[in-house]
Motif scaffolding. Structure first.
Motif, PDB file in Angstrom:
ATOM      1  N   THR A   1       6.949  -6.109  -7.080  1.00 30.48           N
ATOM      2  CA  THR A   1       6.051  -6.319  -5.830  1.00 30.48           C
ATOM      3  C   THR A   1       6.417  -7.322  -4.845  1.00 30.48           C
ATOM      4  O   THR A   1       6.798  -8.511  -5.024  1.00 30.48           O
ATOM      5  CB  THR A   1       4.633  -6.671  -6.402  1.00 30.48           C
TER       6      THR A   1
ATOM      7  N   ARG B   1      -0.291   1.543 -11.360  1.00 34.75           N
ATOM      8  CA  ARG B   1       0.874   0.660 -11.186  1.00 34.75           C
ATOM      9  C   ARG B   1       2.104   1.555 -11.469  1.00 34.75           C
ATOM     10  O   ARG B   1       2.192   1.927 -12.686  1.00 34.75           O
ATOM     11  CB  ARG B   1       0.962  -0.414 -11.864  1.00 34.75           C
TER      12      ARG B   1
ATOM     13  N   VAL C   1       0.920   1.548  -6.576  1.00 36.88           N
ATOM     14  CA  VAL C   1       1.762   0.044  -6.200  1.00 36.88           C
ATOM     15  C   VAL C   1       2.679  -0.094  -7.338  1.00 36.88           C
ATOM     16  O   VAL C   1       3.033   0.747  -8.392  1.00 36.88           O
ATOM     17  CB  VAL C   1       0.462  -0.919  -6.387  1.00 36.88           C
TER      18      VAL C   1
ATOM     19  N   ILE D   1      -2.584  -4.554  -3.217  1.00 42.02           N
ATOM     20  CA  ILE D   1      -2.143  -4.293  -4.163  1.00 42.02           C
ATOM     21  C   ILE D   1      -3.068  -4.367  -5.431  1.00 42.02           C
ATOM     22  O   ILE D   1      -3.237  -3.497  -6.333  1.00 42.02           O
ATOM     23  CB  ILE D   1      -0.831  -5.256  -4.750  1.00 42.02           C
TER      24      ILE D   1
END
Length: 197
Positions: free
Chosen positions: A101, A168, A94, A72
């Motif tokens: 997460t 992200r 990610v 990640i």
């Protein structure tokens, strides 16, 4: 050293370093082509995106069934096949936030070419304006292929929005360029072990 000698030396250093700077990309190109190809060092192996190539041993007991490692932090996915003849490294998107997460061990339980998409209950709560369903095709957020994991709602999938890769930007899944997920889809199978770190 006189001022004029100092000025000539400074000018030479400037011109020399400028020439080296502008020549560096040309030196890194293969002869007869304009395509940039980064040199691979034997000491530290990196691809053009600076993702580190990794060995599988610190993360898996064996490569039985193949292995996928998703990092990640570096936003990279590593794949090794069972006999170690194939190693792939892909940039990923990610999850947007730490609370979206999930880390740990899972596995591929199903593969779908041309997946359909429906938002999870949590996604729909956060984004009530989203549609309830999108079938396969160019508007599908899962791209062209998806690897379904044993964790409910989690997938490794493609994306139509290539701006998301390296960021992200997901609601929990791991996204790849469509050409990369198509390649991974052909390499991984049901039972491929997956570790997200």
């Amino acid at each position: 050293m006189s001022q004029s000698s100092h000025d000539r030396l400074t000018r030479r250093l400037f011109l020399g370093s400028a020439a080296a700077t502008f020549a560096a990309p040309a030196l890194a190109q293969n002869a007869g082509t304009t395509e940039f190809r980064p040199e691979v060092s034997n000491v530290i192996r990196r691809n053009a995106s600076s993702f580190r190539m990794l060995d599988w041993q610190p993360y898996f007991d064996s490569l039985r069934g193949g292995a996928i490692l998703v990092d990640i932090t570096s936003r990279a996915l590593h794949f090794w096949n069972e006999d170690e003849s194939v190693y792939k490294l892909y940039p990923t998107s990610v999850p947007e936030t730490d609370d979206l997460t999930r880390k740990g061990r899972t596995e591929v339980i199903r593969k779908v070419e041309g997946p359909s998409w429906a938002p999870t209950p949590a996604m729909k709560e956060r984004n009530p304006e989203w549609p309830d369903f999108i079938g396969p095709g160019p508007d599908n957020p899962l791209g062209t292929h998806a690897l379904y994991l044993s964790w409910q709602y989690y997938r490794i999938h493609g994306t139509q929005d290539t701006r998301k890769i390296g960021r992200r930007s997901s609601n929990g899944c791991i996204g790849l360029y469509n050409n990369h997920i198509e390649e991974l889809y052909g390499l991984a199978g049901a039972g491929t072990q997956v570790l997200l770190i």
